[in-house]
Design a protein around this motif. Structure first.
Motif, PDB file in Angstrom:
ATOM      1  N   ASN A  83       9.369   8.637 -22.743  1.00 14.12           N
ATOM      2  CA  ASN A  83      10.413   7.637 -23.002  1.00 14.12           C
ATOM      3  C   ASN A  83      11.630   8.307 -23.632  1.00 14.12           C
ATOM      4  N   TYR A 110      21.030   2.343 -30.580  1.00 10.49           N
ATOM      5  CA  TYR A 110      19.664   1.780 -30.565  1.00 10.49           C
ATOM      6  C   TYR A 110      18.959   2.134 -31.880  1.00 10.49           C
ATOM      7  N   CYS A 113      16.589   5.165 -32.341  1.00  2.54           N
ATOM      8  CA  CYS A 113      17.223   6.496 -32.310  1.00  2.54           C
ATOM      9  C   CYS A 113      17.994   6.736 -33.608  1.00  2.54           C
ATOM     10  N   VAL A 163      25.100   3.235 -22.087  1.00  5.32           N
ATOM     11  CA  VAL A 163      25.331   1.784 -22.239  1.00  5.32           C
ATOM     12  C   VAL A 163      24.629   1.381 -23.540  1.00  5.32           C
ATOM     13  N   SER A 165      22.718  -0.736 -26.410  1.00  5.49           N
ATOM     14  CA  SER A 165      21.622  -1.688 -26.246  1.00  5.49           C
ATOM     15  C   SER A 165      21.947  -3.104 -26.741  1.00  5.49           C
ATOM     16  N   ASP A 190      22.475   9.485 -24.979  1.00  8.80           N
ATOM     17  CA  ASP A 190      21.338   8.579 -24.867  1.00  8.80           C
ATOM     18  C   ASP A 190      21.517   7.767 -23.584  1.00  8.80           C
ATOM     19  N   HIS A 193      19.748   3.651 -20.762  1.00  8.95           N
ATOM     20  CA  HIS A 193      20.333   2.869 -19.662  1.00  8.95           C
ATOM     21  C   HIS A 193      21.289   3.813 -18.944  1.00  8.95           C
TER      22      HIS A 193
HETATM   23  C1  LIG Z   1      20.258   2.748 -25.838  1.00  9.02           C
HETATM   24  C2  LIG Z   1      18.762   2.893 -25.882  1.00  9.02           C
HETATM   25  N1  LIG Z   1      18.239   4.036 -26.337  1.00  9.02           N
HETATM   26  C3  LIG Z   1      16.916   4.246 -26.371  1.00  9.02           C
HETATM   27  C4  LIG Z   1      16.043   3.270 -25.938  1.00  9.02           C
HETATM   28  C5  LIG Z   1      14.585   3.542 -26.015  1.00  9.02           C
HETATM   29  O1  LIG Z   1      13.954   3.560 -24.776  1.00  9.02           O
HETATM   30  P1  LIG Z   1      12.389   3.819 -24.746  1.00  9.02           P
HETATM   31  O2  LIG Z   1      11.749   2.636 -25.385  1.00  9.02           O
HETATM   32  O3  LIG Z   1      12.037   3.954 -23.312  1.00  9.02           O
HETATM   33  O4  LIG Z   1      12.149   5.042 -25.531  1.00  9.02           O
HETATM   34  C6  LIG Z   1      16.529   2.053 -25.474  1.00  9.02           C
HETATM   35  C7  LIG Z   1      15.608   0.993 -25.033  1.00  9.02           C
HETATM   36  O5  LIG Z   1      15.965  -0.084 -24.672  1.00  9.02           O
HETATM   37  C8  LIG Z   1      17.925   1.856 -25.449  1.00  9.02           C
HETATM   38  O6  LIG Z   1      18.461   0.717 -25.016  1.00  9.02           O
END
Ligand SMILES: Cc1ncc(COP(=O)(O)O)c(C=O)c1O
Length: 395
Positions: A83, A110, A113, A163, A165, A190, A193
């Motif tokens: 992920n 997000y 992160c 993009v 979140s 990141d 998206h």
């Molecule tokens: C901008 C952004 N970064 C990171 C993630 C984390 O993705 P994941 O849950 O696949 O690690 C998301 C999940 O929606 C996100 O929108």
């Protein structure tokens, strides 16, 4: 009566009794790709040792090349992870930060992160520099300028979304990578998206690092993500799981492959489905992926217009800053939860009473709640009209 889905819905397994407007959170995999994954899993389980020792390597390479081709990226720097969060953590935990070093985090980042940045900062004495980005936002300059103003001699890294979140903004990531890296600030892009929602050309953009998901907009099975590391940075980044590769001798490139391609036993099938997923969606419409992205964007633009008219709300950003996600600001903000694990009451009501699956984000950094819509090929404009009608009674 629930609204219709599009003619493409037959390719997905989405519950016909759910108005599914949240592709953005976890994606949704097509039936064909799930069948491919079943086939691969059956093959794997017929002799796991044979599959993992003799069969997987060629398929893996095929997936690396297919994804690198899709993103115009250097396959030598492409690694698979489960992920985007683990991609971001991999980079952050590999950096040797010193007390006083700064990492730029726009306040639409997000939260997971952002937490990872705070974590490494607290362990090393580095500092998270939070940049306030307005929302509503009227132009890309309103994003670029505050970020660049926060660069100092101590800035080591900036996390930039493709993009965002909570707010669904298509960030001016191309300009930001250029300007930040011209100032010697590495960018961790990141792209959770990323592939399949915005065009990405990594050889042209050259971010130091790019972590992205395939299980969102490419519709691969869950657990299919990547980390791309630019050639000059490869030696400095180690996987989260230090495994067999660490004690194997080889060139920097060989070590990279040994270390990232074997982090312990796992199911490789989500990554092995990447070529099939890319070609499947590409072939659903004339014009391939650029047409898929264009359609999805047009649908979400039409949808947010309907929502804003029905609810009497101003649009929080111009059309040029929208990809296939869009957020509206919920007018009566209500109580803002601090934890993502607290379910928003509006979200619960929409799914439980009206069958509408749409996220409501509580965003304490802006002291607001956002409702975000997504559009993929299976969606139909009637679904957003239905959402707008229901919302006009509720908020
Ligand atoms: C901008 C952004 N970064 C990171 C993630 C984390 O993705 P994941 O849950 O696949 O690690 C998301 C999940 O929606 C996100 O929108």
């Amino acid at each position: 009566m629930l609204p219709q889905k599009s003619e493409f819905a037959k390719y997905w397994s989405i519950n016909p009794n759910t108005v599914f407007l949240n592709h953005g959170s976890f994606g949704a995999t097509t039936k064909l790709v799930l069948e491919e994954q079943d086939k691969l899993r059956n093959q794997l389980e017929s002799d796991p040792v044979w599959f993992l020792e003799e069969v997987v390597e060629e398929m893996w390479l095929d997936s690396i090349l297919s994804l690198s081709n899709f993103l115009n990226a250097d396959p030598k720097g492409m690694a698979f992870l489960s992920n985007a969060t683990s991609g971001v953590n991999t980079v952050l935990k590999s950096l040797s930060l010193n007390p006083g070093d700064e990492i730029i985090v726009p306040n639409h980042t997000y939260q997971a992160c952002w937490n990872a940045v705070d974590f490494v900062a607290s362990r090393t004495g580095a500092e998270t520099v939070i940049v306030e980005i307005p929302f509503p936002v009227n132009s890309k300059e309103e994003i670029i300028e505050p970020i660049l103003e926060n660069v100092s001699r101590k800035t080591r890294l900036a996390i930039i979304d493709t993009v965002s979140s909570p707010t669904g903004i298509r960030m001016p990531f191309e300009d930001l990578i250029f300007h930040l890296q011209s100032k010697k600030v590495d960018v961790l892009l990141d792209a959770a998206h990323g592939p399949g929602i915005v065009p990405l050309d990594l050889n042209k953009l050259k971010p130091a690092y790019c972590a992205g998901n395939l299980h969102k907009w490419i519709c691969t099975p869950k657990g299919s993500a990547f980390l791309h590391i630019r050639e000059d940075k490869i030696g400095g980044i180690r996987p989260l799981s230090i495994s067999h590769g660490a004690s194997v001798n080889g060139t920097i490139e060989e070590k990279f492959r040994f270390e990232f391609d074997w982090q312990g036993t796992c199911d490789p099938t989500p990554w092995l489905c990447i070529p099939k997923a890319i070609s499947h969606i590409e072939n659903l419409v004339d014009g391939g992926w650029s047409e898929v992205m264009r359609r999805n964007r047009e649908l979400v633009l039409a949808a947010r217009k309907i929502l804003s008219e029905e609810l009497g709300l101003d649009l929080p950003c111009p059309d040029s800053m929208i990809a296939s996600l869009a957020s509206i600001i919920i007018p009566n903000k209500g109580e803002i939860a601090n934890s993502v694990f607290d379910t928003d009451p509006l979200h619960s009501k929409l799914i439980r009473e009206f069958g509408i699956q749409v996220p409501v984000f509580n965003w304490p950094h802006h002291d607001r709640r956002y409702l975000r819509i997504s559009a993929h090929l299976y969606n139909h404009i009637d679904e957003y009209k239905y959402l707008a009608k229901v919302l006009s009674d509720l908020i």
